[in-house]
Design an enzyme around this catalytic site. Structure first.
Site, PDB file in Angstrom:
ATOM      1  N   GLY A 111       0.848  -1.190   0.000  1.00 14.16           N
ATOM      2  CA  GLY A 111       0.000   0.000   0.000  1.00 14.16           C
ATOM      3  C   GLY A 111       0.878   1.232   0.000  1.00 14.16           C
ATOM      4  O   GLY A 111       1.318   1.709  -1.046  1.00 14.16           O
ATOM      5  N   PHE A 138      -8.316  -2.358  -3.821  1.00 17.80           N
ATOM      6  CA  PHE A 138      -9.022  -1.058  -3.672  1.00 17.80           C
ATOM      7  C   PHE A 138      -8.998  -0.263  -4.987  1.00 17.80           C
ATOM      8  O   PHE A 138      -8.754   0.952  -4.976  1.00 17.80           O
ATOM      9  CB  PHE A 138      -8.374  -0.172  -2.593  1.00 17.80           C
ATOM     10  CG  PHE A 138      -8.176  -0.798  -1.238  1.00 17.80           C
ATOM     11  CD1 PHE A 138      -9.155  -1.597  -0.671  1.00 17.80           C
ATOM     12  CD2 PHE A 138      -7.024  -0.559  -0.505  1.00 17.80           C
ATOM     13  CE1 PHE A 138      -8.981  -2.160   0.592  1.00 17.80           C
ATOM     14  CE2 PHE A 138      -6.836  -1.106   0.755  1.00 17.80           C
ATOM     15  CZ  PHE A 138      -7.811  -1.918   1.305  1.00 17.80           C
ATOM     16  N   ILE A 139      -9.223  -0.911  -6.104  1.00 20.84           N
ATOM     17  CA  ILE A 139      -9.039  -0.223  -7.384  1.00 20.84           C
ATOM     18  C   ILE A 139     -10.314   0.531  -7.776  1.00 20.84           C
ATOM     19  O   ILE A 139     -11.335  -0.076  -8.130  1.00 20.84           O
ATOM     20  CB  ILE A 139      -8.603  -1.224  -8.490  1.00 20.84           C
ATOM     21  CG1 ILE A 139      -7.342  -1.989  -8.035  1.00 20.84           C
ATOM     22  CG2 ILE A 139      -8.374  -0.494  -9.808  1.00 20.84           C
ATOM     23  CD1 ILE A 139      -6.139  -1.112  -7.651  1.00 20.84           C
ATOM     24  N   GLN A 199     -20.837  33.119  19.940  1.00 21.32           N
ATOM     25  CA  GLN A 199     -19.428  33.251  19.576  1.00 21.32           C
ATOM     26  C   GLN A 199     -18.719  31.906  19.425  1.00 21.32           C
ATOM     27  O   GLN A 199     -17.800  31.770  18.612  1.00 21.32           O
ATOM     28  CB  GLN A 199     -18.699  34.130  20.600  1.00 21.32           C
ATOM     29  CG  GLN A 199     -19.126  35.585  20.482  1.00 21.32           C
ATOM     30  CD  GLN A 199     -18.376  36.494  21.441  1.00 21.32           C
ATOM     31  OE1 GLN A 199     -17.756  36.034  22.389  1.00 21.32           O
ATOM     32  NE2 GLN A 199     -18.450  37.789  21.186  1.00 21.32           N
ATOM     33  N   GLN A 236     -20.501  19.336  14.362  1.00 23.81           N
ATOM     34  CA  GLN A 236     -20.675  19.935  15.684  1.00 23.81           C
ATOM     35  C   GLN A 236     -21.678  21.090  15.634  1.00 23.81           C
ATOM     36  O   GLN A 236     -22.542  21.226  16.502  1.00 23.81           O
ATOM     37  CB  GLN A 236     -19.300  20.439  16.190  1.00 23.81           C
ATOM     38  CG  GLN A 236     -19.205  20.605  17.683  1.00 23.81           C
ATOM     39  CD  GLN A 236     -19.303  19.277  18.429  1.00 23.81           C
ATOM     40  OE1 GLN A 236     -19.104  18.213  17.848  1.00 23.81           O
ATOM     41  NE2 GLN A 236     -19.633  19.340  19.694  1.00 23.81           N
ATOM     42  N   HIS A 247     -24.059  21.423  13.540  1.00 16.94           N
ATOM     43  CA  HIS A 247     -25.398  20.846  13.331  1.00 16.94           C
ATOM     44  C   HIS A 247     -25.952  20.195  14.608  1.00 16.94           C
ATOM     45  O   HIS A 247     -27.136  19.856  14.664  1.00 16.94           O
ATOM     46  CB  HIS A 247     -25.349  19.774  12.234  1.00 16.94           C
ATOM     47  CG  HIS A 247     -25.416  20.312  10.829  1.00 16.94           C
ATOM     48  ND1 HIS A 247     -24.351  20.894  10.184  1.00 16.94           N
ATOM     49  CD2 HIS A 247     -26.436  20.338   9.932  1.00 16.94           C
ATOM     50  CE1 HIS A 247     -24.702  21.245   8.960  1.00 16.94           C
ATOM     51  NE2 HIS A 247     -25.967  20.928   8.779  1.00 16.94           N
ATOM     52  N   GLY A 255     -27.099  17.464  17.184  1.00 19.43           N
ATOM     53  CA  GLY A 255     -27.655  16.120  16.965  1.00 19.43           C
ATOM     54  C   GLY A 255     -28.068  15.907  15.513  1.00 19.43           C
ATOM     55  O   GLY A 255     -27.971  14.789  14.986  1.00 19.43           O
ATOM     56  N   GLU A 267      -4.373   7.986  -2.460  1.00 23.94           N
ATOM     57  CA  GLU A 267      -3.301   8.703  -3.173  1.00 23.94           C
ATOM     58  C   GLU A 267      -2.191   9.135  -2.198  1.00 23.94           C
ATOM     59  O   GLU A 267      -1.564  10.175  -2.365  1.00 23.94           O
ATOM     60  CB  GLU A 267      -3.853   9.845  -4.026  1.00 23.94           C
ATOM     61  CG  GLU A 267      -4.845   9.293  -5.051  1.00 23.94           C
ATOM     62  CD  GLU A 267      -5.081  10.128  -6.279  1.00 23.94           C
ATOM     63  OE1 GLU A 267      -4.266  10.999  -6.574  1.00 23.94           O
ATOM     64  OE2 GLU A 267      -6.110   9.880  -6.944  1.00 23.94           O
TER      65      GLU A 267
HETATM   66  N1  COS Z   1       8.450  12.019  -9.602  1.00 22.00           N
HETATM   67  C1  COS Z   1       9.392  11.353 -10.333  1.00 22.00           C
HETATM   68  N2  COS Z   1      10.172  10.384  -9.808  1.00 22.00           N
HETATM   69  C2  COS Z   1      10.007  10.093  -8.510  1.00 22.00           C
HETATM   70  C3  COS Z   1       9.046  10.734  -7.707  1.00 22.00           C
HETATM   71  C4  COS Z   1       8.263  11.739  -8.297  1.00 22.00           C
HETATM   72  N3  COS Z   1       7.335  12.389  -7.596  1.00 22.00           N
HETATM   73  N4  COS Z   1       9.095  10.213  -6.470  1.00 22.00           N
HETATM   74  C5  COS Z   1      10.061   9.284  -6.474  1.00 22.00           C
HETATM   75  N5  COS Z   1      10.594   9.206  -7.720  1.00 22.00           N
HETATM   76  C6  COS Z   1      11.698   8.354  -8.147  1.00 22.00           C
HETATM   77  C7  COS Z   1      12.906   8.604  -7.260  1.00 22.00           C
HETATM   78  O1  COS Z   1      13.685   9.688  -7.755  1.00 22.00           O
HETATM   79  C8  COS Z   1      13.649   7.293  -7.349  1.00 22.00           C
HETATM   80  O2  COS Z   1      14.354   7.266  -8.557  1.00 22.00           O
HETATM   81  P1  COS Z   1      15.906   6.750  -8.594  1.00 22.00           P
HETATM   82  O3  COS Z   1      15.820   5.305  -8.179  1.00 22.00           O
HETATM   83  O4  COS Z   1      16.324   6.945 -10.007  1.00 22.00           O
HETATM   84  O5  COS Z   1      16.638   7.588  -7.607  1.00 22.00           O
HETATM   85  C9  COS Z   1      12.524   6.271  -7.470  1.00 22.00           C
HETATM   86  O6  COS Z   1      11.373   6.980  -7.942  1.00 22.00           O
HETATM   87  C10 COS Z   1      12.192   5.644  -6.145  1.00 22.00           C
HETATM   88  O7  COS Z   1      11.820   6.671  -5.241  1.00 22.00           O
HETATM   89  P2  COS Z   1      11.991   6.521  -3.673  1.00 22.00           P
HETATM   90  O8  COS Z   1      13.380   6.061  -3.382  1.00 22.00           O
HETATM   91  O9  COS Z   1      11.543   7.789  -3.059  1.00 22.00           O
HETATM   92  O10 COS Z   1      10.966   5.318  -3.366  1.00 22.00           O
HETATM   93  P3  COS Z   1      10.522   4.745  -1.960  1.00 22.00           P
HETATM   94  O11 COS Z   1      10.069   3.376  -2.202  1.00 22.00           O
HETATM   95  O12 COS Z   1      11.557   4.949  -0.908  1.00 22.00           O
HETATM   96  O13 COS Z   1       9.290   5.675  -1.467  1.00 22.00           O
HETATM   97  C11 COS Z   1       7.048   6.572  -1.643  1.00 22.00           C
HETATM   98  C12 COS Z   1       8.298   6.024  -2.310  1.00 22.00           C
HETATM   99  C13 COS Z   1       6.830   6.168  -0.199  1.00 22.00           C
HETATM  100  C14 COS Z   1       7.091   8.068  -1.744  1.00 22.00           C
HETATM  101  C15 COS Z   1       5.960   5.955  -2.532  1.00 22.00           C
HETATM  102  O14 COS Z   1       5.980   4.553  -2.400  1.00 22.00           O
HETATM  103  C16 COS Z   1       4.588   6.461  -2.271  1.00 22.00           C
HETATM  104  O15 COS Z   1       4.208   7.546  -2.739  1.00 22.00           O
HETATM  105  N6  COS Z   1       3.778   5.656  -1.540  1.00 22.00           N
HETATM  106  C17 COS Z   1       2.390   5.929  -1.415  1.00 22.00           C
HETATM  107  C18 COS Z   1       1.688   5.262  -2.533  1.00 22.00           C
HETATM  108  C19 COS Z   1       0.341   5.820  -2.725  1.00 22.00           C
HETATM  109  O16 COS Z   1       0.139   7.003  -2.791  1.00 22.00           O
HETATM  110  N7  COS Z   1      -0.589   4.905  -2.854  1.00 22.00           N
HETATM  111  C20 COS Z   1      -1.930   5.293  -3.034  1.00 22.00           C
HETATM  112  C21 COS Z   1      -2.560   4.360  -3.950  1.00 22.00           C
HETATM  113  S1  COS Z   1      -2.597   4.895  -5.542  1.00 22.00           S
HETATM  114  S2  COS Z   1      -4.389   5.692  -5.606  1.00 22.00           S
END
Ligand code: COS
Length: 383
Positions: A130, A155-156, A280, A337, A339, A341, A364
């Site tokens: 996740g 969760f798509i 207030q 709050q 509103h 009850g 996201e």
């Molecule tokens: N734009 C472009 N590239 C990006 C980026 C961005 N916003 N964020 C990260 N990257 C790149 C990094 O530069 C890195 O590249 P290099 O390997 O060339 O250096 C690579 O992607 C990996 O990034 P990072 O090391 O930051 O990855 P991590 O796994 O440590 O962490 C997080 C990534 C936690 C930020 C990511 O997994 C995340 O956003 N998690 C939440 C996921 C989410 O939002 N899920 C919701 C479901 S989708 S609706």
């Protein structure tokens, strides 16, 4: 960036009227039936709402980020289910293609997404991946001119309606981290794809999510987004930078609606011989909410302008998503709050909004993931 203020004003007016005249009056029906009426979906198609952000050359309106958030402020004022239906085509379901797709991929899919003929979904999250999206386990194994997909996505959003999925999968199992991940655009009718049962959510009735399961699903090699392996995680992150600004704008819209309803209620509701709006302690809740909405709106517009100017807005998108969604949660709580009850009773929209907006702080990227991204970017900038 706003390309033509007058044209944008006309679009905003049209959507405002659609929200006030059609969507808000149907909110209860959608909540009760868990369905958006087909005639409303048709109206959304006619108004071009599925293609707001798809480039004009692919039959969309090609809105800039600033124009998109301006529209999202309006769409946020009604049940998030309506926004959710068009949200994937305008956001996470199409952005990967727009940002990194080949011309052939764009020409084939984007016009169909813009018209609403196809609904798209973004398949990143998995049962065991996740927040730590880079640990995803779905595999895409090359087999001649094909890839074989195996794995489960969780969760798509819009999966039960999707004609096409953007799927992040591991093409190189040797690489455990993000570099082994590639992005694919997958026709939902491909053999080997099945859907789990629809998730029963806390709120957002009318917006549908479920698992998407790939079992020996054979897709053409041409489905690889951009034709390049190993960059799918970066594609997903770029998609989320944009998506997070959109969710922040929707959160502002929802907070505006909740506060409008609470203000109206506070003016009408009488206790101790006067409207509760005269007290207030009620005024403090109204004022704090107004100020926080204003702050979030300014952040959204500023970050959108920076993105339109071609700047990297990873930090700003996370700051804005975190602040706006948390703000929305605080406003929801205060408006219940105010509103009293009545805020706990489904007769008033605030009861539904309170549950609906809870998701904004989760999907996201949770607030905690936004905090992590912001702090990491700060540290990297100076080291
Ligand atoms: N734009 C472009 N590239 C990006 C980026 C961005 N916003 N964020 C990260 N990257 C790149 C990094 O530069 C890195 O590249 P290099 O390997 O060339 O250096 C690579 O992607 C990996 O990034 P990072 O090391 O930051 O990855 P991590 O796994 O440590 O962490 C997080 C990534 C936690 C930020 C990511 O997994 C995340 O956003 N998690 C939440 C996921 C989410 O939002 N899920 C919701 C479901 S989708 S609706």
């Amino acid at each position: 960036m706003i390309r033509d203020q007058e044209t944008l004003n006309q679009l905003v007016d049209m959507i405002r009227q659609f929200v006030d005249g059609v969507l808000i009056p149907h909110e209860n029906e959608v909540a009760e039936t868990d369905q958006i009426p087909q005639k409303i979906i048709e109206q959304m198609r006619t108004l071009g709402l599925f293609g707001l952000t798809i480039p004009e050359q692919y039959d969309g309106l090609g809105l800039t980020m600033e124009e998109e958030v301006t529209i999202a402020f309006e769409l946020g004022r009604t049940s998030p289910a309506f926004r959710s239906l068009i949200g994937t085509n305008n956001g996470i379901g199409s952005s990967g293609l727009i940002i990194d797709g080949t011309d052939t991929q764009k020409s084939f899919f984007l016009p169909r997404l813009a018209s609403g003929e196809l609904i798209s979904s973004f398949c990143l999250t998995e049962p065991e991946a996740g927040s730590d999206a880079a640990s995803l386990k779905t595999t895409a194994v090359k087999d001649g001119d094909f890839y074989i997909l195996n794995g489960t996505k969780r969760f798509i959003t819009n999966a039960p309606h999707a004609g096409v999925f953007t799927v992040m999968a591991r093409t190189n199992p040797e690489i455990k981290g993000s570099c082994g991940i590639s992005a694919f655009i997958v026709d939902s009718t491909t053999a080997g794809i099945s859907l789990g049962k629809q998730d029963q959510k806390m709120g957002q009735k009318g917006a549908h999510t479920c698992d998407v399961i790939f079992e020996n699903c054979r897709i053409p090699a041409s489905a690889l987004i951009g034709g390049v392996e190993g960059v799918g995680f970066k594609t997903a992150m770029k998609v989320l930078d944009k998506g997070r600004l959109h969710i922040a704008a929707i959160s502002v819209g929802a907070a505006i609606r909740m506060l409008d309803d609470a203000l109206k209620f506070a003016i009408e509701r009488k206790q101790f011989g006067q409207a509760i709006a005269e007290f207030q302690l009620i005024q403090a809740m109204l004022a704090d909410s107004k100020a926080e909405i204003y702050a979030a709106k300014c952040m959204v517009i500023d970050a959108a302008r920076q993105r339109d100017a071609g700047q990297n807005v990873s930090t700003e998108a996370s700051c804005t998503k975190m602040f706006a969604t948390e703000m929305c949660g605080r406003v929801a709580d205060r408006c219940v709050q105010i509103h009293g009850g009545s805020g706990y009773i489904s007769e008033y929209a605030i009861e539904r909004f309170y549950r609906d907006v809870r998701l904004f702080r989760l999907y996201e990227g949770t607030t905690q993931i936004q905090q992590m991204i912001i702090a990491r970017n700060m540290i990297r900038a100076v080291s």
